[in-house]
Design an enzyme around this catalytic site. Structure first.
Site, mmCIF file in Angstrom:
data_model
loop_
_atom_site.group_PDB
_atom_site.id
_atom_site.type_symbol
_atom_site.label_atom_id
_atom_site.label_comp_id
_atom_site.label_asym_id
_atom_site.label_seq_id
_atom_site.Cartn_x
_atom_site.Cartn_y
_atom_site.Cartn_z
ATOM 1 C CE1 TYR A 383 -5.817 4.739 4.368
ATOM 2 C CE2 TYR A 383 -8.050 4.261 5.087
ATOM 3 C CZ TYR A 383 -6.687 4.273 5.322
ATOM 4 O OH TYR A 383 -6.203 3.808 6.513
ATOM 5 N N GLY A 386 -5.659 1.965 -2.494
ATOM 6 C CA GLY A 386 -4.408 2.644 -2.801
ATOM 7 C C GLY A 386 -3.296 2.267 -1.838
ATOM 8 C CB CYS A 387 -3.201 1.877 1.845
ATOM 9 S SG CYS A 387 -3.307 3.576 2.435
ATOM 10 N NE ARG A 388 -4.450 -6.128 -2.621
ATOM 11 C CZ ARG A 388 -5.318 -6.897 -3.273
ATOM 12 N NH1 ARG A 388 -6.585 -6.515 -3.413
ATOM 13 N NH2 ARG A 388 -4.919 -8.049 -3.815
#
Length: 422
Positions: A383, A386-388
């Site tokens: 998570y 992926g957010c980065r």
């Protein structure tokens, strides 16, 4: 069809990553730096019954799918390669029939998802109104009451689960989080003796920062574990005279006439339809001439649907909603006597923050797995990495919006120019 061929059918050919599967098949270049390894028949079922990021997440969190070439605490490099490679598409009827014949129809039968997955949106709606107090409390418990020790391992000494503000690109995470609190404090023009309400205060970082500077700070959170940790930190630091964190819904705060209100990472949980009540609450709780700072993850535009995708909704922020900064500003402006003074985008800072959280998870991987289990630890690594990528590619942003409550005659005693800038 072999499994690797089936995956190619689902995600597209001409892959730059290597795909291998438990039936011995493979696809993609042999010398690829990163790859996917499908390890079990259960993983096949997850991928077939939920094509896209949800199926991948189920297979990965359960350990049925491995990312090759990356540490599970920080799979950023592998996700970068995959993000440019995987183009999910729905198979046409002929392809679907070929897949069914090849792998067996039993793989098209739904099976229970990993225990880390939240209920689907329709089930949550059936069991409670969206953004009701009870359901908001359940959602916050799901995400934030994982384990205080786990959060210590990931977030570091500051115990701050919101975007840091990096004074320089090579600043440490702790320096950047301290700088974030300084910036919020300065934007709110807080002075010794003032009263601050911090809505959705997390582990009390902003509350303690303000209290150390002589401000009477009240924080509220719907996470009982956060509230307990924060109160213990307040007592440990000798700040009880100035600081308090309550396990409470922000809507239940009885006090008013605060000199300033900060909301750092709460708006994502409010729901766009509830913005008018949310900002009106702030207006009613702050004194005339007081300041409000809203810190929130946003979309890069105001047209995109606000609801999260299936992976984020089921594994990270159930019921979470994001919208553009323009929508937030306009909703604040629609509240009488609220005047927006300033907005600022910290998108690149959040990418750096997530980078450093992933580093912490890698460094503390064994203890993190012992604390919450490998599936949850893998989920958090996935998570955050992926957010980065999302922040780097301008899929999401992070905005500060600063507003003031005008006097009845619409005057203000604030300086003419931004007072927090050197």
């Amino acid at each position: 069809m072999k499994l690797a061929q089936i995956i190619e059918t689902l995600v597209g050919r001409d892959l730059a990553v290597r795909i291998t599967a438990y039936d011995g098949s493979s696809a993609g270049p042999e010398n690829a730096e990163f790859g996917l390894d499908l390890k079990t028949p259960r993983g096949t079922t997850y991928l077939v019954t939920a094509p896209g990021d949800l199926g991948l997440a189920r297979a990965y969190v359960s350990g049925d799918l491995e990312l090759i070439g990356a540490h599970p605490g920080d799979p950023y490099g592998a996700l970068q390669a995959l993000a440019g490679d995987l183009k999910f598409r729905k198979p046409n009827p002929v392809e679907l029939a070929q897949i069914a014949r090849s792998i067996g129809r039993e793989h098209f039968k739904l099976i229970p998802p990993p225990p880390q997955e939240s209920l689907p949106r329709w089930r949550r709606f059936a069991e409670g109104l969206r953004h009701s107090r009870e359901r908001d409390a359940e959602v916050i418990h799901y995400h934030y009451d994982v384990s205080n020790r786990f959060y210590e391992l990931v977030l570091g000494e500051s115990m701050t689960y919101t975007c840091a503000v990096y004074p320089t690109p090579d600043a440490t995470l702790e320096e950047a989080q301290e700088n974030k609190y300084r910036l919020v404090f300065d934007k709110l023009n807080l002075q010794p003796g003032d009263r601050l309400l911090d809505m959705g205060c997390g582990w009390g970082g902003m509350v303690r920062y303000a209290a150390r500077r002589g401000v009477h700070a009240l924080g509220v959170t719907l996470s009982s574990e956060q509230a307990q940790w924060a109160q213990e930190a307040i007592e440990r630091e000798g700040l009880s005279e100035f600081a308090e964190v309550r396990y409470s819904d922000y809507r239940d705060v009885p006090e008013s006439d605060f000199d300033a209100i900060s909301s750092i990472g709460l708006t994502e949980h409010i729901g766009v339809a509830n913005y008018p009540k949310y900002f009106s609450f702030m207006r009613d709780k702050v004194r005339s001439g007081g300041l409000i700072l809203n810190h929130c993850i946003t979309r890069p535009d105001n047209r995109t649907r606000s609801k999260a995708g299936p992976f984020i909704d089921r594994y990270v922020f159930p019921d979470g909603e994001l919208t553009g900064s323009g929508t937030i500003i306009s909703r604040m402006q629609d509240v009488s006597r609220l005047e927006v003074l300033h907005e600022e985008n910290f998108r690149h800072h959040y990418a750096l923050t997530l980078r450093d959280w992933n580093k912490n998870l890698v460094k503390n991987w064994d203890e993190a797995v012992a604390e919450v289990g490998e599936g949850t630890a893998r989920l958090w690594g996935l998570y955050m990495a992926g957010c980065r990528i999302g922040f780097e590619r301008d899929i999401v942003q992070l905005h500060h919006v600063l507003a003031t409550k005008l006097q009845l005659d619409s005057t203000t005693n604030l300086p003419m120019r931004p007072w927090w800038e050197p």
